[in-house]
Design a protein around this motif. Structure first.
Motif, PDB file in Angstrom:
ATOM      1  N   LYS A   9       0.707  -1.243  -0.114  1.00  0.00           N
ATOM      2  CA  LYS A   9      -0.133   0.035  -0.057  1.00  0.00           C
ATOM      3  C   LYS A   9       0.976   1.243  -0.094  1.00  0.00           C
ATOM      4  O   LYS A   9       0.207   2.446  -0.003  1.00  0.00           O
ATOM      5  CB  LYS A   9      -0.950   0.154   1.328  1.00  0.00           C
ATOM      6  CG  LYS A   9      -2.055  -1.155   1.175  1.00  0.00           C
ATOM      7  CD  LYS A   9      -3.008  -0.816   2.241  1.00  0.00           C
ATOM      8  CE  LYS A   9      -3.958  -2.038   2.328  1.00  0.00           C
ATOM      9  NZ  LYS A   9      -4.912  -1.514   3.455  1.00  0.00           N
ATOM     10  N   GLN A  12       0.006   4.414  -2.411  1.00  0.00           N
ATOM     11  CA  GLN A  12      -1.205   4.942  -2.054  1.00  0.00           C
ATOM     12  C   GLN A  12      -0.915   5.732  -0.855  1.00  0.00           C
ATOM     13  O   GLN A  12      -1.549   6.699  -0.710  1.00  0.00           O
ATOM     14  CB  GLN A  12      -2.209   3.859  -1.939  1.00  0.00           C
ATOM     15  CG  GLN A  12      -3.685   4.305  -1.397  1.00  0.00           C
ATOM     16  CD  GLN A  12      -4.544   3.250  -1.412  1.00  0.00           C
ATOM     17  OE1 GLN A  12      -4.478   2.283  -1.471  1.00  0.00           O
ATOM     18  NE2 GLN A  12      -5.761   3.981  -0.826  1.00  0.00           N
ATOM     19  N   ASP A  16      -1.381   9.943  -0.387  1.00  0.00           N
ATOM     20  CA  ASP A  16      -2.471  10.393   0.705  1.00  0.00           C
ATOM     21  C   ASP A  16      -1.903  11.299   1.615  1.00  0.00           C
ATOM     22  O   ASP A  16      -2.336  12.190   2.229  1.00  0.00           O
ATOM     23  CB  ASP A  16      -3.149   9.204   1.322  1.00  0.00           C
ATOM     24  CG  ASP A  16      -4.219   8.699   0.212  1.00  0.00           C
ATOM     25  OD1 ASP A  16      -4.482   9.253  -1.000  1.00  0.00           O
ATOM     26  OD2 ASP A  16      -4.774   7.573   0.550  1.00  0.00           O
ATOM     27  N   TRP A  61      -6.037   3.052   6.305  1.00  0.00           N
ATOM     28  CA  TRP A  61      -6.077   3.188   4.959  1.00  0.00           C
ATOM     29  C   TRP A  61      -6.826   2.067   4.383  1.00  0.00           C
ATOM     30  O   TRP A  61      -6.570   1.136   4.415  1.00  0.00           O
ATOM     31  CB  TRP A  61      -4.551   3.250   4.518  1.00  0.00           C
ATOM     32  CG  TRP A  61      -4.515   4.997   3.960  1.00  0.00           C
ATOM     33  CD1 TRP A  61      -4.976   5.487   2.766  1.00  0.00           C
ATOM     34  CD2 TRP A  61      -4.053   6.097   4.518  1.00  0.00           C
ATOM     35  NE1 TRP A  61      -4.489   6.908   2.517  1.00  0.00           N
ATOM     36  CE2 TRP A  61      -4.260   7.200   3.609  1.00  0.00           C
ATOM     37  CE3 TRP A  61      -3.486   6.257   5.887  1.00  0.00           C
ATOM     38  CZ2 TRP A  61      -3.819   8.449   3.984  1.00  0.00           C
ATOM     39  CZ3 TRP A  61      -3.305   7.632   6.238  1.00  0.00           C
ATOM     40  CH2 TRP A  61      -3.358   8.717   5.395  1.00  0.00           C
TER      41      TRP A  61
END
Length: 61
Positions: A9, A12, A16, A61
């Motif tokens: 992850k 991502q 963010d 998340w």
């Protein structure tokens, strides 16, 4: 979340986090890459949040 899941992850999360925590530099992200504790420490240092708060954000998340 284990390290393998975190690494999966990372892009991502990094994107963010850049939106939310603009004071963290690309160099600091690179230094912390793949290491949730280091990333949490950088956010804690720049924003005064606890590592636990940041880890919860990452886990959600």
């Amino acid at each position: 979340m284990n390290k393998e899941q975190f690494e999966g992850k990372w892009k991502q999360i990094k994107g963010d986090f850049k939106k939310k925590y603009g004071k963290i530099t690309d160099d600091e992200y690179k230094e912390a890459e793949g290491d949730m504790d280091k990333l949490a420490g950088k956010v804690q240092e720049k924003y005064g949040k606890s590592k636990e708060e940041v880890k919860k954000e990452i886990d959600n998340w």
